[in-house]
Design a protein around this motif. Sequence first.
Motif, short mmCIF file in Angstrom:
data_model
loop_
_atom_site.label_atom_id
_atom_site.label_comp_id
_atom_site.label_asym_id
_atom_site.label_seq_id
_atom_site.Cartn_x
_atom_site.Cartn_y
_atom_site.Cartn_z
N ARG A 140 0.83 -1.21 0.00
CA ARG A 140 0.00 0.00 0.00
C ARG A 140 0.87 1.26 0.00
NH1 ARG A 140 -5.29 0.81 0.57
NH2 ARG A 140 -6.09 2.72 1.50
N THR A 141 1.93 1.24 0.82
CA THR A 141 2.81 2.40 0.87
C THR A 141 3.51 2.61 -0.48
OG1 THR A 141 3.19 2.18 3.24
CG2 THR A 141 4.84 3.40 1.98
N ILE A 142 3.99 1.52 -1.08
CA ILE A 142 4.66 1.63 -2.38
C ILE A 142 3.70 2.19 -3.43
CG2 ILE A 142 5.77 0.33 -4.25
CD1 ILE A 142 6.74 -1.66 -2.09
N ALA A 143 2.47 1.67 -3.45
CA ALA A 143 1.47 2.14 -4.42
C ALA A 143 1.17 3.62 -4.21
CB ALA A 143 0.20 1.31 -4.30
N LEU A 144 0.98 4.03 -2.96
CA LEU A 144 0.67 5.42 -2.66
C LEU A 144 1.85 6.35 -2.98
CD1 LEU A 144 -1.32 5.08 0.68
CD2 LEU A 144 -2.22 5.85 -1.53
N MET A 145 3.07 5.87 -2.73
CA MET A 145 4.25 6.68 -3.05
C MET A 145 4.35 6.94 -4.55
SD MET A 145 6.05 7.74 -0.44
CE MET A 145 7.68 7.98 -1.16
N HIS A 146 4.11 5.91 -5.35
CA HIS A 146 4.20 6.09 -6.79
C HIS A 146 3.03 6.92 -7.33
CE1 HIS A 146 7.78 3.83 -7.76
NE2 HIS A 146 7.41 2.92 -6.88
N SER A 147 1.84 6.71 -6.77
CA SER A 147 0.69 7.53 -7.18
C SER A 147 0.95 9.00 -6.86
CB SER A 147 -0.58 7.06 -6.45
OG SER A 147 -0.91 5.74 -6.82
N GLY A 253 -10.78 7.02 -0.44
CA GLY A 253 -10.90 5.94 0.54
C GLY A 253 -9.76 5.88 1.53
N ILE A 254 -8.85 6.83 1.50
CA ILE A 254 -7.70 6.85 2.41
C ILE A 254 -7.87 8.02 3.36
CG2 ILE A 254 -5.17 6.98 2.54
CD1 ILE A 254 -5.16 6.05 -0.40
N SER A 255 -7.49 7.84 4.60
CA SER A 255 -7.67 8.90 5.58
C SER A 255 -6.88 10.15 5.18
CB SER A 255 -7.20 8.43 6.97
OG SER A 255 -5.80 8.28 7.00
N THR A 256 -7.42 11.30 5.55
CA THR A 256 -6.77 12.56 5.21
C THR A 256 -5.36 12.64 5.78
OG1 THR A 256 -8.93 13.66 5.19
CG2 THR A 256 -6.97 15.07 5.35
N GLN A 257 -5.18 12.17 7.02
CA GLN A 257 -3.86 12.20 7.65
C GLN A 257 -2.87 11.35 6.86
OE1 GLN A 257 -3.92 10.90 11.71
NE2 GLN A 257 -1.75 11.39 12.08
N ARG A 258 -3.33 10.17 6.40
CA ARG A 258 -2.46 9.28 5.63
C ARG A 258 -2.09 9.91 4.29
NH1 ARG A 258 1.18 5.13 5.24
NH2 ARG A 258 0.50 3.42 3.92
N ILE A 259 -3.06 10.54 3.63
CA ILE A 259 -2.80 11.19 2.34
C ILE A 259 -1.76 12.29 2.51
CG2 ILE A 259 -3.78 12.63 0.51
CD1 ILE A 259 -6.41 11.13 0.89
N LEU A 260 -1.95 13.15 3.51
CA LEU A 260 -1.03 14.26 3.72
C LEU A 260 0.37 13.76 4.06
CD1 LEU A 260 -3.33 16.74 5.68
CD2 LEU A 260 -2.70 16.79 3.26
N ILE A 262 1.74 10.85 3.15
CA ILE A 262 2.33 10.26 1.95
C ILE A 262 2.75 11.37 0.98
CG2 ILE A 262 1.79 8.97 -0.16
CD1 ILE A 262 2.47 7.13 2.07
N LEU A 263 1.89 12.39 0.82
CA LEU A 263 2.22 13.49 -0.09
C LEU A 263 3.48 14.22 0.37
CD1 LEU A 263 -1.27 15.04 -0.95
CD2 LEU A 263 0.30 13.91 -2.52
N LEU A 264 3.59 14.44 1.68
CA LEU A 264 4.77 15.12 2.22
C LEU A 264 6.02 14.27 2.02
CD1 LEU A 264 5.81 17.61 3.75
CD2 LEU A 264 5.36 16.38 5.89
N THR A 265 5.89 12.97 2.30
CA THR A 265 7.02 12.06 2.11
C THR A 265 7.42 11.98 0.65
OG1 THR A 265 6.32 10.71 4.01
CG2 THR A 265 7.81 9.68 2.42
#
Length: 348
Positions: A140-147, A253-260, A262-265
Amino acid sequence: MSAGLRPTFAMALSLGAAGGAVFTLIGMPLSWMLGAMTVTGVASVLKLPVRGWSKARPPMSAVIGTMLGSQFGPHTLQSAAQWWPALLGLAGYLLVAATLSNIYLRRVVALDRPTAFFSAMPGGLIDMVLMGAEKGGDERTIALMHSSRIFLVVLSLPPLMTLITGADVGGQSAAWRPLANMAIGDVLWFLGALAAGATFGKLARLPAPFLIGPMLASMAVHWSGVSGFVVPSAVIAVAQVVLGTTVGCRFAGISTQRILHILLTSAGATAILLSVAVVFAFALQFVLDVPIEGVLLAFAPGGLAEMSLVALALNLEVSFVVVSHICRIGMVILGAQLFLVFKDSRNR
């Protein structure tokens, strides 16, 4: 609802089209894609009822591939002979950029080794997720990082081009090609290349079959001279809206905290990848007969479809950008496999 258009995707597509229209009215570069991506991305963060739809991307990839193939011609082979410095530079770029990005994700962000490695590699999302999962990484982290990387690259590339090169990106848009300019015969060749290419891509098990298969079929049609169809601008705009919408909805479908988070990372890793791309683009402009904007776009760590559409929208050397990104994906997959084999042999 699997047989038809999902209401959540229809909602996303409507918002994406509206966003594209607004961005077009205010004169933004790459307006249809950026507008759709931005609005649906914000809608995802705000938890509006929007979702992507997996069935929308294959046919749109086929349309994009057919458009890309129409940009190739007999002149491409002659030009390609002059591109070898770019491909050598691309290998160097990937080595430097992926290494620095991996160090950042391991030492600053503190991701585990396989997750950091496959998040740092600027390859295809699906390939990196599958390979990362096989080595014990967090899928999930890899997918979100590339997205996030694709989202941030597409969003930042036009202003970065203007800042670095001084080019008027908004003024580089290709001339409008009306739908009425496409004759019935051209429409049939376009649809035939699309269908035949998609079928061939799947049967031949090509990477990104719905994009590369139709691209090869369209290239064959144009090289043979049986048709010189040019895809209307309205079709390109639709492709940008659909593609931008699917990218923006990857955060649904992803929590706002998680999105922010991942975006920052991802912003840090993306800044590293783009900074190294800028350095290589400036160095290579002296040995390539390609504008620096085209070189930067060819090295930018975005998706093949997304970067190709940017090249189309900005009227840059599409064939050079496409060839570079296909080579990038191949180099990343091969390089990742060789590196892992080497690491496994050392650990035995």
